[in-house]
Design a protein around this motif. Structure first.
Motif, PDB file in Angstrom:
ATOM      1  N   SER A  86      -8.888 -13.693   3.234  1.00 35.07           N
ATOM      2  CA  SER A  86      -9.075 -13.623   1.786  1.00 35.07           C
ATOM      3  C   SER A  86      -8.529 -12.288   1.307  1.00 35.07           C
ATOM      4  CB  SER A  86     -10.561 -13.677   1.434  1.00 35.07           C
ATOM      5  OG  SER A  86     -11.149 -14.768   2.080  1.00 35.07           O
ATOM      6  N   GLY A  87      -7.808 -12.308   0.209  1.00 35.55           N
ATOM      7  CA  GLY A  87      -7.285 -11.061  -0.340  1.00 35.55           C
ATOM      8  C   GLY A  87      -5.927 -10.696   0.220  1.00 35.55           C
ATOM      9  N   SER A  88      -5.348 -11.578   1.061  1.00 34.38           N
ATOM     10  CA  SER A  88      -4.053 -11.239   1.622  1.00 34.38           C
ATOM     11  C   SER A  88      -2.916 -11.659   0.694  1.00 34.38           C
ATOM     12  CB  SER A  88      -3.886 -11.893   2.991  1.00 34.38           C
ATOM     13  OG  SER A  88      -4.013 -13.289   2.882  1.00 34.38           O
TER      14      SER A  88
ATOM     15  N   VAL B 240       2.563 -15.163   8.292  1.00 35.24           N
ATOM     16  CA  VAL B 240       1.297 -14.441   8.295  1.00 35.24           C
ATOM     17  C   VAL B 240       1.360 -13.398   7.189  1.00 35.24           C
ATOM     18  CG1 VAL B 240      -0.302 -13.050   9.655  1.00 35.24           C
ATOM     19  CG2 VAL B 240       1.120 -14.776  10.785  1.00 35.24           C
ATOM     20  N   MET B 241       0.375 -13.429   6.324  1.00 32.52           N
ATOM     21  CA  MET B 241       0.356 -12.450   5.234  1.00 32.52           C
ATOM     22  C   MET B 241      -0.797 -11.480   5.417  1.00 32.52           C
ATOM     23  SD  MET B 241       1.375 -14.389   1.714  1.00 32.52           S
ATOM     24  CE  MET B 241       1.335 -12.868   0.762  1.00 32.52           C
ATOM     25  N   TYR B 242      -0.538 -10.226   5.052  1.00 34.21           N
ATOM     26  CA  TYR B 242      -1.604  -9.236   5.071  1.00 34.21           C
ATOM     27  C   TYR B 242      -1.391  -8.255   3.923  1.00 34.21           C
ATOM     28  CZ  TYR B 242      -4.990  -5.828   6.494  1.00 34.21           C
ATOM     29  OH  TYR B 242      -6.078  -4.992   6.497  1.00 34.21           O
ATOM     30  N   GLY B 243      -2.421  -7.980   3.176  1.00 33.05           N
ATOM     31  CA  GLY B 243      -2.343  -6.999   2.096  1.00 33.05           C
ATOM     32  C   GLY B 243      -1.236  -7.294   1.107  1.00 33.05           C
ATOM     33  N   GLY B 244      -0.957  -8.575   0.856  1.00 35.35           N
ATOM     34  CA  GLY B 244       0.022  -8.939  -0.172  1.00 35.35           C
ATOM     35  C   GLY B 244       1.447  -8.991   0.328  1.00 35.35           C
ATOM     36  N   GLU B 245       1.679  -8.795   1.641  1.00 33.97           N
ATOM     37  CA  GLU B 245       3.049  -8.911   2.128  1.00 33.97           C
ATOM     38  C   GLU B 245       3.124  -9.763   3.387  1.00 33.97           C
ATOM     39  OE1 GLU B 245       4.208  -4.833   2.561  1.00 33.97           O
ATOM     40  OE2 GLU B 245       3.034  -4.572   4.388  1.00 33.97           O
ATOM     41  N   VAL B 246       4.321 -10.250   3.659  1.00 30.40           N
ATOM     42  CA  VAL B 246       4.533 -11.011   4.886  1.00 30.40           C
ATOM     43  C   VAL B 246       4.599 -10.019   6.032  1.00 30.40           C
ATOM     44  CG1 VAL B 246       6.142 -12.482   6.133  1.00 30.40           C
ATOM     45  CG2 VAL B 246       5.786 -12.829   3.687  1.00 30.40           C
ATOM     46  N   VAL B 247       3.762 -10.217   7.065  1.00 28.76           N
ATOM     47  CA  VAL B 247       3.827  -9.292   8.197  1.00 28.76           C
ATOM     48  C   VAL B 247       4.465  -9.936   9.416  1.00 28.76           C
ATOM     49  CG1 VAL B 247       1.923  -7.817   7.462  1.00 28.76           C
ATOM     50  CG2 VAL B 247       1.448  -9.791   8.920  1.00 28.76           C
ATOM     51  N   GLU B 248       4.427 -11.287   9.472  1.00 31.98           N
ATOM     52  CA  GLU B 248       5.108 -11.936  10.587  1.00 31.98           C
ATOM     53  C   GLU B 248       5.488 -13.345  10.168  1.00 31.98           C
ATOM     54  OE1 GLU B 248       3.133 -11.605  14.348  1.00 31.98           O
ATOM     55  OE2 GLU B 248       4.878 -12.353  15.443  1.00 31.98           O
TER      56      GLU B 248
ATOM     57  N   GLY C 164     -13.502  -4.581   9.684  1.00 31.07           N
ATOM     58  CA  GLY C 164     -13.019  -4.127   8.376  1.00 31.07           C
ATOM     59  C   GLY C 164     -12.535  -5.276   7.520  1.00 31.07           C
ATOM     60  N   SER C 165     -11.938  -4.949   6.378  1.00 33.70           N
ATOM     61  CA  SER C 165     -11.402  -5.998   5.512  1.00 33.70           C
ATOM     62  C   SER C 165     -10.102  -5.536   4.871  1.00 33.70           C
ATOM     63  CB  SER C 165     -12.421  -6.367   4.438  1.00 33.70           C
ATOM     64  OG  SER C 165     -12.741  -5.234   3.682  1.00 33.70           O
ATOM     65  N   VAL C 166      -9.426  -6.474   4.203  1.00 36.78           N
ATOM     66  CA  VAL C 166      -8.139  -6.166   3.587  1.00 36.78           C
ATOM     67  C   VAL C 166      -8.340  -5.130   2.483  1.00 36.78           C
ATOM     68  CG1 VAL C 166      -6.131  -7.178   2.444  1.00 36.78           C
ATOM     69  CG2 VAL C 166      -7.518  -8.575   3.971  1.00 36.78           C
ATOM     70  N   PRO C 167      -7.535  -4.056   2.474  1.00 42.85           N
ATOM     71  CA  PRO C 167      -7.701  -3.081   1.383  1.00 42.85           C
ATOM     72  C   PRO C 167      -7.358  -3.699   0.028  1.00 42.85           C
ATOM     73  CG  PRO C 167      -5.816  -2.508   2.777  1.00 42.85           C
ATOM     74  CD  PRO C 167      -6.494  -3.661   3.430  1.00 42.85           C
ATOM     75  N   LEU C 168      -8.010  -3.214  -1.026  1.00 43.27           N
ATOM     76  CA  LEU C 168      -7.731  -3.725  -2.370  1.00 43.27           C
ATOM     77  C   LEU C 168      -6.337  -3.280  -2.817  1.00 43.27           C
ATOM     78  CD1 LEU C 168     -11.177  -2.962  -4.008  1.00 43.27           C
ATOM     79  CD2 LEU C 168     -10.265  -5.198  -3.373  1.00 43.27           C
ATOM     80  N   PRO C 169      -5.694  -4.069  -3.683  1.00 48.71           N
ATOM     81  CA  PRO C 169      -4.322  -3.727  -4.105  1.00 48.71           C
ATOM     82  C   PRO C 169      -4.216  -2.307  -4.658  1.00 48.71           C
ATOM     83  CG  PRO C 169      -4.928  -5.880  -4.950  1.00 48.71           C
ATOM     84  CD  PRO C 169      -6.145  -5.327  -4.283  1.00 48.71           C
ATOM     85  N   GLN C 170      -5.291  -1.858  -5.343  1.00 46.98           N
ATOM     86  CA  GLN C 170      -5.190  -0.518  -5.932  1.00 46.98           C
ATOM     87  C   GLN C 170      -5.453   0.597  -4.914  1.00 46.98           C
ATOM     88  OE1 GLN C 170      -7.117  -3.024  -6.814  1.00 46.98           O
ATOM     89  NE2 GLN C 170      -9.045  -2.404  -7.739  1.00 46.98           N
ATOM     90  N   HIS C 171      -5.892   0.215  -3.700  1.00 45.19           N
ATOM     91  CA  HIS C 171      -6.160   1.220  -2.670  1.00 45.19           C
ATOM     92  C   HIS C 171      -5.269   1.046  -1.445  1.00 45.19           C
ATOM     93  CE1 HIS C 171     -10.334   1.097  -4.650  1.00 45.19           C
ATOM     94  NE2 HIS C 171      -9.679   2.159  -5.116  1.00 45.19           N
ATOM     95  N   MET C 172      -4.060   0.485  -1.638  1.00 44.53           N
ATOM     96  CA  MET C 172      -3.172   0.286  -0.495  1.00 44.53           C
ATOM     97  C   MET C 172      -2.771   1.635   0.097  1.00 44.53           C
ATOM     98  SD  MET C 172      -2.624  -2.579   0.639  1.00 44.53           S
ATOM     99  CE  MET C 172      -3.156  -4.199   0.093  1.00 44.53           C
TER     100      MET C 172
END
Lengths: 318, 333
Positions: free
Chosen positions: B43-45, B227-235, B274-282
């Motif tokens: 969630s949040g990715s 695979v998405m993480y933090g709003g971007e494709v990581v793999e 942990g969890s996915v960082p918020l967009p404003q705290h990347m």
């Protein structure tokens, strides 16, 4: 559904009986009696007692009530104590004007409030939304008689746009245009309170629906925004509004009493105030009965409308 | 493979009270004809926002602020509402996570189904209803005729999802976007729905973009995985390649989270702390740095690009792509 209707109507009978009994007791508990209203110094105590006996108000209250009930069930509402005319005729002449006033103000209230409420929700937190909610708050909180007097001062006395009161111009032919001319101000003023609260109900109801998933589905189907709002959103938003319409009817009755008084509108409200003043028991009882039937009917209609609007509600099934 | 849907260098921004945030950045992929791509992530990715941006359903506050999305070479970003409405539900359609709330409670199934067919295929009321009924039969609803007259509250979640699928497929779309279509359903129903989607895909030649966080669904359905993480494709890799030779520590973490039967009793279930960082705290540098077991100094300073590791396998990680200087395929902010 037919079963349900029948049951509701049967339940309404004891409710109505209770309402009439309470009304009768309360009216009789009020100090003073009809005879005092036409006493003059030359009448002797014997005359007064004779008059009381003739009117039947020297009997105990319960006997009076059951006599009234018995006559009423046979369609006889008695004679007015102040005009000596049959109550059915006196009150009957007043129902039309009140229905015209209440009906048009209910209609006006919704014609004004529903679009404003929808717009207010769709443009949430815009200046339009803020002014709509502020004005609706004013509409709810300013009493009708203040608005009425203000309206008469501005529109009737200062600008001479509308007459100060009445239903038709005296001495002129009774035309529809003349009626409309007299109706606009009282109907608008009676509508303000309902419109004010309705704007807020519509706004919050539409806001709630706008966040629903099925609107996203509707948009994902490629439907235009017009169809999404007016077909998919509005039908859902209107379900809770129906309840408010039903609740509005008793409020409107109360408002009509005051508005009719301020504008000299020859309706039941005005007659009621006059009858209270002259302790005209039979007339008061008839007006109360009509008001009670109207409120109960409005509630029943609300429930029927509910079933029509919300497919998940079905009456008469166990 | 012929590309049906192209998503290139997309960044999505939302206006908030505290300025703009970008829940999706650096998303880049293409969907081939008849292909199924699964987008996975927590969630949040940014998975759902990505799909909503394809559909043009970001709402008033959101927009695609960089990059472009195109369908058969026709750019979707920047189309007018009217043009977009001819594509939505027709060329691209979508099914959602909660079938119970995705259908309008006061309109009949038949109405909601035929409304879309009438709009896009120009059929009359009667023909559209017949078409809708046929579609309901096609998705395995036997009492199609009476279901057409029912309201959503009378049907189960599985049935409603079938209705949603019937609706989505009714105009023979080129792309079906399925946002966690089985998450809200019973396990037995899940399998039925997935099978149905597979069948229809074969029959209609539809490409599917499947959003999920369930690796079992991925294994069942996908040809390729993003695979998405933090709003971007990581793999991004072929499904077999991803399960067997994944290169990103986050992908590894996700796969380890699948509970295995008989993998030692009493063992704790694996989880990524942990969890996915918020967009404003990347954070600066790699977005996974704070949760990564292999974090290096470089990860904290420089944002890794999406690099090609051969055979269409792309990965955004300093650790696994160190030394290999392939062509860069991802934006660095």
């Amino acid at each position: 559904m037919l079963n349900y209707l029948l049951r509701r109507i049967l339940i309404a009978i004891p409710v109505l009986a209770g309402i009439t009994l309470f009304n009768f007791l309360i009216i009789n508990m009020a100090p003073g009696n009809p005879v005092e209203m036409f006493i003059n110094p030359s009448m002797s105590q014997a005359d007064i007692d004779l008059r009381k006996e003739q009117l039947g108000i020297d009997d105990p209250v319960f006997i009076q009530y059951f006599r009234w009930l018995g006559n009423m069930l046979q369609g006889d509402f008695g004679y007015s104590y102040s005009s000596y005319e049959p109550v059915a005729k006196v009150v009957g002449a007043r129902i039309g004007p009140t229905l015209i006033l209440m009906g048009s103000s209910l209609l006006l209230a919704y014609i004004i409030a529903v679009p404003i409420g929808i717009l207010s929700a769709r443009k949430q937190y815009s200046w339009l939304d803020y002014s709509a909610t502020s004005f609706s708050f004013l509409g709810v909180s300013i009493p009708n008689f203040i608005l009425g007097l203000g309206g008469i001062y501005l529109f009737a006395l200062t600008w001479k746009l509308f007459p100060t009161g009445g239903m038709y111009t005296l001495g002129k032919e009774k035309t529809f245009g003349d009626l409309l001319h007299h109706l606009i101000m009282p109907a608008l003023i009676l509508a303000t309170a309902s419109a004010g609260s309705m704007v807020r109900y519509v706004r919050s109801s539409v806001l709630e629906v706008l966040g629903q998933d099925y609107l996203r589905t509707a948009r994902a189907k490629g439907l235009s925004e017009f169809v999404v709002i007016n077909k998919h959103a509005l039908r859902n938003a209107m379900i809770p509004i129906i309840t408010v319409v039903g609740l509005d009817v008793p409020l409107l009755f109360g408002g009509a009493v005051i508005t009719e008084q301020v504008f000299g509108w020859p309706g039941m409200g005005q007659l009621m105030i006059q009858s209270i003043g002259s302790r005209d028991y039979p007339t008061l009882m008839a007006i109360n009965l009509i008001a009670a039937v109207a409120v109960l009917a409005a509630n029943l209609l609300t429930d029927i409308a509910y079933a029509a609007a919300d497919p998940a509600i079905k009456y008469g099934k166990r | 493979m012929e590309a049906v849907l192209e998503v290139r260098q997309v960044q999505v921004t939302f206006k908030t009270e505290k300025g703009e945030i970008a829940p999706v950045e650096n998303v880049d992929f293409q969907l081939g004809k008849g292909e199924t791509i699964a987008i996975v992530g927590e969630s949040g990715s940014g998975k759902s926002v990505t799909t909503l941006s394809i559909m043009g359903l970001l709402g008033k506050a959101g927009r695609v602020s960089r990059g472009y999305i195109s369908l058969h070479g026709r750019e979707l970003t920047g189309l007018s509402a009217k043009e977009l409405n001819r594509i939505r539900g027709n060329d691209i359609s979508m099914i959602f996570q909660e079938p119970m709330s995705a259908l309008n409670p006061v309109l009949t199934i038949g109405h909601q189904l035929s409304e879309q067919i009438r709009k896009h295929r120009g059929l009359g009321r009667k023909e559209a209803r017949a078409e809708g009924e046929a579609m309901l039969r096609r998705v395995g609803i036997a009492r199609a005729e009476s279901i057409m007259r029912e309201y959503p509250f009378a049907l189960s979640g599985g049935m409603l999802q079938r209705v949603m699928i019937a609706m989505a497929m009714s105009c023979n779309p080129k792309v079906l976007i399925a946002d966690e279509p089985t998450t809200a359903l019973d396990v037995t129903i899940q399998a039925q729905i997935l099978r149905l989607m597979k069948e229809l895909k074969k029959e209609f030649g539809t490409s599917i973009l499947l959003i999920t966080h369930d690796m079992n669904v991925v294994a069942e359905m996908a040809d390729r995985v993003i695979v998405m993480y933090g709003g971007e494709v990581v793999e991004e890799a072929d499904v077999f390649q991803l399960f067997d030779h994944h290169r990103h520590p986050y992908t590894k973490g996700l796969l380890e989270c699948i509970p295995q039967i008989g993998s030692g009793k009493g063992e704790r279930l694996a989880a990524i702390p942990g969890s996915v960082p918020l967009p404003q705290h990347m954070p600066r540098g790699c977005r996974f740095q704070d949760r990564c077991a292999h974090v290096m100094d470089k990860c904290r300073e420089q944002h890794p690009p999406l690099k090609d590791a051969g055979k269409g396998h792309k990965v955004r990680c300093w650790l696994t792509c160190e030394g290999k200087e392939g062509e860069e395929n991802g934006g660095t902010p």
